[in-house]
Scaffold this active site. Structure first.
Site, PDB file in Angstrom:
ATOM      1  N   ILE A  28      42.301  57.584  -0.719  1.00  0.00           N
ATOM      2  CA  ILE A  28      42.213  58.911  -0.126  1.00  0.00           C
ATOM      3  C   ILE A  28      43.503  59.274   0.602  1.00  0.00           C
ATOM      4  CG2 ILE A  28      41.044  60.225   1.701  1.00  0.00           C
ATOM      5  CD1 ILE A  28      38.485  58.657   0.857  1.00  0.00           C
ATOM      6  N   TYR A 166      31.222  47.462  10.101  1.00  0.00           N
ATOM      7  CA  TYR A 166      31.839  48.707   9.648  1.00  0.00           C
ATOM      8  C   TYR A 166      31.225  49.906  10.370  1.00  0.00           C
ATOM      9  CZ  TYR A 166      33.608  52.328   6.503  1.00  0.00           C
ATOM     10  OH  TYR A 166      34.231  53.451   5.991  1.00  0.00           O
ATOM     11  N   LYS A 170      33.034  52.735  12.815  1.00  0.00           N
ATOM     12  CA  LYS A 170      33.058  54.158  12.527  1.00  0.00           C
ATOM     13  C   LYS A 170      32.383  54.991  13.617  1.00  0.00           C
ATOM     14  CE  LYS A 170      35.701  54.195   9.063  1.00  0.00           C
ATOM     15  NZ  LYS A 170      37.020  54.878   9.172  1.00  0.00           N
ATOM     16  N   THR A 203      37.059  54.433  -4.171  1.00  0.00           N
ATOM     17  CA  THR A 203      38.393  53.962  -3.794  1.00  0.00           C
ATOM     18  C   THR A 203      38.350  52.460  -3.652  1.00  0.00           C
ATOM     19  OG1 THR A 203      38.059  54.017  -1.398  1.00  0.00           O
ATOM     20  CG2 THR A 203      38.680  56.092  -2.452  1.00  0.00           C
TER      21      THR A 203
END
Length: 294
Positions: A28, A166, A170, A203
């Protein structure tokens, strides 16, 4: 521009703007760098290796500048920030990773927290006096399941889980962005903060196994059924260039925020808690030794 009609063709002319993109050599981030360079921006690419950055710069074309920066090392972040003295119009804190096993940075941070949040937090604080317009922080839908374990944030005692680590990182990104905006407002700064998530994009961050051949197959299949890195870059590009309320949370407007034109999204209740955001900032300052600019 209405989010319902927004595509990369709606990007404004960025001639004269300097845009710094961390994680801009793949996925990205590379698409963000490519599209902003195509619109005339001078794109700064901090990269773990100069060779990787120069390869990306040659591929995307336009006006680019490459520097070495390893966000997993606080000394590298400080060195980069000390040596970078030019103004930055937009800083995109985009670099991020996922790790199936517990790993830690040279400074002893759990890898997700160190690379996804604490390194970028320190970088942003150090560069803030030179930022003229906006900070964009790459978030994730995973923040909604996250919680900050201030007693054991680095998984030194509790059982490690990639998903939990994770999600914690975030949610931390969301809290960091909210607190930074509150501090900028209190200081009367013209700089604003935007948070953006890419939806579900195919990705390299989606490499879920330690076996490259298996990951290659899974990514090939993924690219047939989920949005591409180019699709995932749209919310970040929208957040970087459109006129938006401070501390907006941008993501795809389609089904379950997986894909679609970028637009405003709802965040979890903890992600909008200013007291929790302030507590996270105090934690981040303690961990990184940052001296907040505002």
């Amino acid at each position: 521009m209405s989010a319902q009609k927004w595509t990369v063709d709606c990007l404004p002319d960025l001639t004269g703007k300097t845009i710094m993109v961390t994680g801009g050599t793949s996925g990205i981030g590379k698409e963000v760098a490519r599209e902003t360079a195509r619109r005339g921006a001078h794109v700064v690419l901090p990269s773990i290796t100069r060779a990787e950055g120069e390869s990306t710069a040659a591929e995307i074309g336009g006006s680019t500048e490459v520097h070495e920066l390893d966000l997993s090392r606080l000394d590298a972040v400080r060195g980069f920030a000390a040596g970078y003295t030019d103004p930055v119009d937009v800083l995109l804190d985009n670099a991020g990773l996922m790790s199936r096993t517990r790993r830690q940075t040279p400074d002893g941070f759990e890898l997700h927290l160190g690379v996804n949040v604490l390194g970028p937090f320190l970088l942003t604080e150090l560069l803030l006096p030179r930022i003229r317009e906006r900070v964009v922080i790459t978030a994730s839908m995973a923040h909604a399941t996250g919680r900050i374990d201030f007693e054991d944030p680095h998984f030194r005692r509790r059982r490690y889980s990639m998903a939990v680590a994770y999600a914690q990182s975030k949610l931390a990104c969301m809290l960091w962005g909210l607190d930074l905006q509150n501090r900028l407002d209190a200081a009367g700064s013209p700089v604003d903060v935007q948070l953006a998530h890419p939806g579900f994009a195919a990705t390299s961050i989606l490499d879920p196994t330690p076996f490259p051949p298996v990951n290659a197959v899974l990514n090939l299949l993924g690219r047939r059924i989920v949005p591409t890195a180019s699709d995932g870059a749209r919310p970040l590009l929208y957040a970087a260039t459109e006129s938006l309320p401070p501390a907006s949370y941008i993501g795809p407007s389609g089904f379950r925020q997986i894909a679609g034109s970028p637009g405003l999204c709802e965040r979890s209740a903890p992600a909008g808690d200013p007291d929790l955001a302030r507590r996270f900032r105090e934690f981040a300052v303690h961990e990184t030794g940052a001296d907040p600019a505002v």
